[in-house]
Design a protein around this motif. Sequence first.
Motif, PDB file in Angstrom:
ATOM      1  N   VAL A 293      33.519  38.760  29.533  1.00 59.31           N
ATOM      2  CA  VAL A 293      33.911  39.781  28.557  1.00 59.31           C
ATOM      3  C   VAL A 293      34.146  41.088  29.302  1.00 59.31           C
ATOM      4  N   ASN A 294      35.006  41.932  28.748  1.00 59.09           N
ATOM      5  CA  ASN A 294      35.338  43.208  29.371  1.00 59.09           C
ATOM      6  C   ASN A 294      34.231  44.235  29.148  1.00 59.09           C
ATOM      7  N   VAL A 295      34.062  45.090  30.144  1.00 58.47           N
ATOM      8  CA  VAL A 295      33.033  46.132  30.116  1.00 58.47           C
ATOM      9  C   VAL A 295      33.684  47.471  30.447  1.00 58.47           C
ATOM     10  N   THR A 296      33.251  48.517  29.799  1.00 53.25           N
ATOM     11  CA  THR A 296      33.744  49.874  30.047  1.00 53.25           C
ATOM     12  C   THR A 296      32.824  50.588  31.033  1.00 53.25           C
ATOM     13  N   LYS A 297      33.439  51.304  31.994  1.00 53.30           N
ATOM     14  CA  LYS A 297      32.735  52.164  32.960  1.00 53.30           C
ATOM     15  C   LYS A 297      31.822  51.397  33.918  1.00 53.30           C
TER      16      LYS A 297
ATOM     17  N   SER B 262      34.678  43.332  34.150  1.00 49.62           N
ATOM     18  CA  SER B 262      34.240  42.253  33.276  1.00 49.62           C
ATOM     19  C   SER B 262      32.940  41.664  33.816  1.00 49.62           C
ATOM     20  N   VAL B 263      32.281  40.857  32.971  1.00 48.59           N
ATOM     21  CA  VAL B 263      31.001  40.269  33.360  1.00 48.59           C
ATOM     22  C   VAL B 263      30.926  38.852  32.800  1.00 48.59           C
ATOM     23  N   PRO B 264      30.376  37.894  33.571  1.00 42.14           N
ATOM     24  CA  PRO B 264      30.222  36.535  33.048  1.00 42.14           C
ATOM     25  C   PRO B 264      29.203  36.499  31.907  1.00 42.14           C
ATOM     26  N   VAL B 265      29.446  35.612  30.926  1.00 44.60           N
ATOM     27  CA  VAL B 265      28.528  35.482  29.789  1.00 44.60           C
ATOM     28  C   VAL B 265      28.195  34.008  29.563  1.00 44.60           C
TER      29      VAL B 265
END
Length: 443
Positions: free
Chosen positions: A334-338, A343-346
Amino acid sequence: MASVMLLNMLCVSALPAAAILAPDATYAAAASTAVTPNTINPSVTAPQLKLNSAILIEPTTGQVLLSLNPDEPLPPASMTKMMTEYIVADQIKQGKHKWSDVVTVGENAAQSIGSRIFLAKGDQHTIEQLYIAMAVGSANDATVALAEYISGSEENFVKLMNETAKKMGMKNTVFINSTGLDRADMPAKYRPDTDKETLMTARDASILATRIIQDHPDFNKYTTIQNYKFRDRDASPIVNWNWMLEANKNVTNFKQFAYEGLDGLKTGHTSNAGNCFTGTAVRNGVRLISVVFGADTEAHRFTETKKVLDYGFNNFEVKQVVAPKTTVKGTETVNVTKGKESSVPVVTDKAVSFIVPKGAKDPKLTTKTNITPAESLVAPLKSGTKVGTVTYTYQLDAKAQPQTQTVNLITSEEVEKAGWFRQLFRAIGEFFGDLFDSIKNLF
């Protein structure tokens, strides 16, 4: 007193088989009724039950496997004591009381009738002693003594019972006392100012039983006690009213009722309620909970329970279809801000299990994800942060009702916050990327 208790205990411990099977003349039996077919595998034929109400559930999924008038409020008799048991055990768990605390018996408890251990006003016993008398012998006087000790009065304890029932999601239950006695059978001085009676549905009873099992997994430390010598001077021990305990396979009068894996939970009987029983058994790692209302004899509530449990164990099993920390295809990140990374695996936070027909192949699943927008996922984020949910759906065939289960999607890695320089260049790159796309779309 000893002679009276001896007579009371002999009614169970030395009852001849013919008497055990005799009908209860005070209760009008229900007609033989077909239960509502299960919706997981409609091809399986459900048993006919001679009861007013019944339900069978698997507690980890909450799946209903069998039902008969499950939402009809009926008098539960001493199955009411399951709520008293839950609250007392919960108070112990929270550290508010100890099993060794000494309870002084009051007038209300001493005047209780029905199943009892003949407590006198001023008697002193530990919470654990009274709890065993309640759980094993369904002692009304012990139950009231515990209720008054916990809340100061039975009236206040009943308020706590009703509040707890509401929190549990028991939608069609009302308690007027801690025991399940009819109002007219309570000591006149302590009867509530109401014309209501205690009522509970089979579904609500299964909810309560589920909470007992899940919140107090050591419940069977008490519910499996076959007999208990309450006082040294008592002529006979208290005998467990639950004839289906697996250990009873070696007891002459009860071995015909003993059921493999059964370790609880609570019987009930009044002239208005008939004979009731909330039972639970575990086999091959699968636990089921059954509730029956309105059997016409003590024995009948157990033979009907056997039908219900056999139906569940013979036809269904729990199958883990998704392991914990599983990646969902199509939603691997999923995408992450700042963040240092954009992005980070989930992964899923826990396992997913469904009730399936016994021997069924691995079920085919469909998934639907609901992801938190990136602008709401702002670094830094810890590993294990919830970022959305995924709903799994299983359906045996077109005739079967789908089963669904929703679990959380969590980050499998930590996301550190990016420095201002990296954030600046990322913003510039995104700006020119958007500008280029806008120009390209002109042609």
